[in-house]
Design an enzyme around this catalytic site. Sequence first.
Site, mmCIF file in Angstrom:
data_model
loop_
_atom_site.group_PDB
_atom_site.id
_atom_site.type_symbol
_atom_site.label_atom_id
_atom_site.label_comp_id
_atom_site.label_asym_id
_atom_site.label_seq_id
_atom_site.Cartn_x
_atom_site.Cartn_y
_atom_site.Cartn_z
ATOM 1 N N GLU A 29 3.617 5.408 -0.969
ATOM 2 C CA GLU A 29 3.238 4.884 -0.881
ATOM 3 C C GLU A 29 1.778 4.327 -0.027
ATOM 4 O O GLU A 29 2.070 4.721 1.449
ATOM 5 C CB GLU A 29 4.724 3.309 0.494
ATOM 6 C CG GLU A 29 5.694 3.029 -0.347
ATOM 7 C CD GLU A 29 7.300 3.230 0.371
ATOM 8 O OE1 GLU A 29 8.018 3.003 -0.585
ATOM 9 O OE2 GLU A 29 6.720 3.250 1.680
ATOM 10 N N GLU A 60 11.713 3.990 -2.531
ATOM 11 C CA GLU A 60 11.626 5.389 -2.009
ATOM 12 C C GLU A 60 12.994 6.179 -3.217
ATOM 13 O O GLU A 60 12.559 7.079 -3.602
ATOM 14 C CB GLU A 60 12.273 5.512 -1.092
ATOM 15 C CG GLU A 60 11.369 4.696 0.232
ATOM 16 C CD GLU A 60 11.321 3.561 0.884
ATOM 17 O OE1 GLU A 60 10.306 3.466 1.821
ATOM 18 O OE2 GLU A 60 11.763 2.457 -0.054
ATOM 19 N N GLN A 82 7.582 6.885 3.508
ATOM 20 C CA GLN A 82 6.486 6.172 5.053
ATOM 21 C C GLN A 82 7.210 6.200 6.152
ATOM 22 O O GLN A 82 6.172 7.127 7.039
ATOM 23 C CB GLN A 82 6.074 4.833 4.592
ATOM 24 C CG GLN A 82 4.596 4.044 4.996
ATOM 25 C CD GLN A 82 4.346 3.237 4.759
ATOM 26 O OE1 GLN A 82 4.967 1.943 4.545
ATOM 27 N NE2 GLN A 82 3.400 3.267 3.784
ATOM 28 N N PHE A 83 8.593 6.156 6.545
ATOM 29 C CA PHE A 83 9.021 6.104 7.604
ATOM 30 C C PHE A 83 10.232 7.303 7.735
ATOM 31 O O PHE A 83 11.149 7.146 6.374
ATOM 32 C CB PHE A 83 8.745 5.618 8.193
ATOM 33 C CG PHE A 83 7.944 4.362 9.291
ATOM 34 C CD1 PHE A 83 7.384 4.924 10.478
ATOM 35 C CD2 PHE A 83 7.128 4.102 8.471
ATOM 36 C CE1 PHE A 83 6.371 4.533 10.944
ATOM 37 C CE2 PHE A 83 5.727 3.657 9.183
ATOM 38 C CZ PHE A 83 4.979 3.913 10.319
ATOM 39 N N PRO A 89 16.878 5.061 0.988
ATOM 40 C CA PRO A 89 17.064 4.584 -0.104
ATOM 41 C C PRO A 89 16.715 5.648 -1.484
ATOM 42 O O PRO A 89 17.551 5.104 -2.274
ATOM 43 C CB PRO A 89 16.058 3.371 -0.514
ATOM 44 C CG PRO A 89 15.726 3.115 1.089
ATOM 45 C CD PRO A 89 16.079 3.566 1.910
ATOM 46 N N HIS A 129 12.058 2.843 12.482
ATOM 47 C CA HIS A 129 10.558 4.213 12.143
ATOM 48 C C HIS A 129 10.742 4.555 13.139
ATOM 49 O O HIS A 129 9.699 5.693 13.369
ATOM 50 C CB HIS A 129 9.741 2.686 13.193
ATOM 51 C CG HIS A 129 9.333 2.147 11.525
ATOM 52 N ND1 HIS A 129 9.923 0.463 10.793
ATOM 53 C CD2 HIS A 129 8.438 1.366 10.873
ATOM 54 C CE1 HIS A 129 9.855 -0.585 10.230
ATOM 55 N NE2 HIS A 129 7.933 1.133 9.757
#
Length: 325
Positions: A29, A60, A82-83, A89, A129
């Site tokens: 992403e 994900e 991304q985090f 997921p 995050h």
Amino acid sequence: MAVVNLLTAINQALDQKLADDPSVVVYGEDAGYEGGVFRVTAGLQKKYGVDRVFDTPIAEAAITGNAVGMAINGLRPIAELQFDGFVFPGYTEIVTHMARYRNRTRGKHGLPIVVRFPVGGGIRALEHHSESIETLLGHIPGLKVVFPSTPYDAKGLMISAIEDPDPVIFMEPKRIYRSGKQEVPEEMYRIPIGKAKVVQEGSDITVVAWGAMMREAEKAIKLLENENISVELIDLRTINPIDEETIIESVKKTGRFLVVQEAVKTYGPGAELISLVNEKAFLYLEAAPTRVTGFDITVPLAKGEMFHFVQPERIADQIKKVARF
């Protein structure tokens, strides 16, 4: 040698492996055009094109699932999530397919995949995050889990991870992406996965940490400069496999053991390391092995997150207790 931060060192490793091996692809992403939310992959799409460095939907499970298909068909995918909190997921594909493929084919085939993502807190981010989830991945047979703390190690470990014939989870401590620089060779080099590093030799107590906690442990040791306590500091570097030999030999020398982790306490890597020490160095111990950890709560939001994190003072206090037991 160039003096770079951890983020740039990882970018160098990705750049050099993309140039070295046409089967390597990088995606995730915003990993393509934008270069990732932290800009770890900045400039790579422009250099290697959209066929080898590209963006994905916010999905994900698809990111990790497609990595399996790519690897089966001859590519070496490097998938960015991304985090840390967004791993969940994609966790099904990681556990049920990536980790089991070597066993499923009775050792004949592996999946050369790297799943990389920023991990941990310290940037005042939102929920999901700031997670330290090395336990959830280090527990899975078939996965290697890497967690560097310095620019030099990050580059060498990333190159080793990309070249590994089996899946590697590469955790990047976001708190120290741009915190501090180090001399890093411009050419490719490799650090073996599963080998810890003795950062500082000592004789009174063994302290093990990894990722951003290495910085806090080093600060704690400085707080003890006038306490006449000789600390042997070890950077674990790899959550799985664990470098048992380096840890046990150190504990046999010092007779005392402390582990520092950002992750919550219960069932964390610290518990596994303490169990290892008890099993293999029990007769050498002069005090009960112990740990300094995050608290057993969801990581607080921005105003409260620093109360959750392990501070140097907590580490220093525990070092004194164990060393003087």
